[in-house]
Motif scaffolding. Structure first.
Motif, mmCIF file in Angstrom:
data_model
loop_
_atom_site.group_PDB
_atom_site.id
_atom_site.type_symbol
_atom_site.label_atom_id
_atom_site.label_comp_id
_atom_site.label_asym_id
_atom_site.label_seq_id
_atom_site.Cartn_x
_atom_site.Cartn_y
_atom_site.Cartn_z
ATOM 1 N N TYR A 144 -19.049 15.935 27.589
ATOM 2 C CA TYR A 144 -17.711 16.254 27.085
ATOM 3 C C TYR A 144 -16.770 15.066 27.250
ATOM 4 O O TYR A 144 -16.076 14.663 26.304
ATOM 5 C CB TYR A 144 -17.182 17.475 27.843
ATOM 6 N N LYS A 154 -17.605 11.876 27.850
ATOM 7 C CA LYS A 154 -18.086 10.701 27.108
ATOM 8 C C LYS A 154 -17.640 10.766 25.654
ATOM 9 O O LYS A 154 -17.236 9.768 25.068
ATOM 10 C CB LYS A 154 -19.611 10.637 27.186
ATOM 11 N N LYS A 155 -17.696 11.965 25.078
ATOM 12 C CA LYS A 155 -17.290 12.133 23.684
ATOM 13 C C LYS A 155 -15.782 11.970 23.528
ATOM 14 O O LYS A 155 -15.311 11.291 22.607
ATOM 15 C CB LYS A 155 -17.727 13.513 23.181
ATOM 16 N N GLU A 156 -15.005 12.565 24.440
ATOM 17 C CA GLU A 156 -13.552 12.510 24.318
ATOM 18 C C GLU A 156 -13.004 11.104 24.543
ATOM 19 O O GLU A 156 -12.098 10.666 23.830
ATOM 20 C CB GLU A 156 -12.892 13.491 25.295
ATOM 21 N N HIS A 160 -14.907 8.236 24.624
ATOM 22 C CA HIS A 160 -15.761 7.179 24.062
ATOM 23 C C HIS A 160 -16.118 6.165 25.140
ATOM 24 O O HIS A 160 -16.000 4.949 24.954
ATOM 25 C CB HIS A 160 -15.057 6.488 22.887
#
Length: 217
Positions: free
Chosen positions: A70, A72-74, A76
């Protein structure tokens, strides 16, 4: 079924952050194969600031593995193992599914959930992500802390298993919601205080909030 993804411990050491600033912190834990868990925490583990970390009610720190994807995606960003300074990065143990007072078998030891973790700025400093701590608070994805009911050896391939769900089933996520976002919710504060298993520090703090709200001198 809960499982251990990463098992880490570490002593306080110098950490460089920002523009070559330095601080002493134990957030930079390293993976280990095994360690003995005592009532005060893992042998070989430590904390830098005893005001906010450590002690019997905060002997073990757990962070849900699913949140890594979560964040890592938010943001980057790449996140190292045990980014949040947790001892156990655990799968299938989200804050919404784990309750204050739940009891788990962790290797040869037995632990009990006592409180949600209160994130500190060290997390943002370590990751160089200034907004991360704020987002942890906003989402309630803080991880949580545990006391040790029975000491024992823990290994990186140990079983992590729920052995007793607390009958009131008040989730860590609900506790975080009240603690961080509903400071004037007397009913919610009292519900949390009805849990004998809640960490003593939270009990004292929540009682002070209630006393102030209802006008107790």
């Amino acid at each position: 079924m809960p499982y251990i993804k990463t098992f880490s411990i570490g002593q306080p050491k110098k950490m460089v952050y920002g523009n070559e600033k330095e601080m002493i912190s134990a957030i930079g834990k390293e993976k280990v194969k095994e360690a003995f868990l005592t009532k005060e925490g893992f042998k070989g583990d430590g904390v830098a600031d005893l005001r906010f970390h450590g002690g019997p009610d905060r002997a073990v720190s757990i962070y849900p593995y699913e949140h890594y994807a979560y964040w890592k995606k938010e943001f980057h960003a790449k996140l190292a193992d045990s980014t949040f300074g947790e001892n156990i990065t655990a799968g299938n143990m989200l804050e919404k599914d784990v309750h204050i007072g739940d009891i788990f078998q962790l290797g040869d030891a037995i632990i009990q959930v006592t409180q949600g973790r209160v994130p500190c700025s060290t997390i943002s400093k370590r990751t160089n992500l200034p907004g991360l701590m704020k987002r942890m608070v906003e989402t309630g994805y803080t991880g949580y802390l545990c006391r040790v009911l029975e000491e024992g050896m823990v290994r990186d391939d140990s079983t992590l298993q729920l052995i007793e769900k607390h009958p009131q089933a008040i989730s860590v996520l609900y506790g975080n919601e009240v603690y961080f976002h509903r400071p004037k919710d007397v009913e919610g504060l009292r519900l949390l205080l009805s849990l004998p298993e809640l960490a003593d520090e939270w009990k004292e703090m929540l009682q002070k909030r209630i006393d102030k709200l209802v006008g107790v001198k």
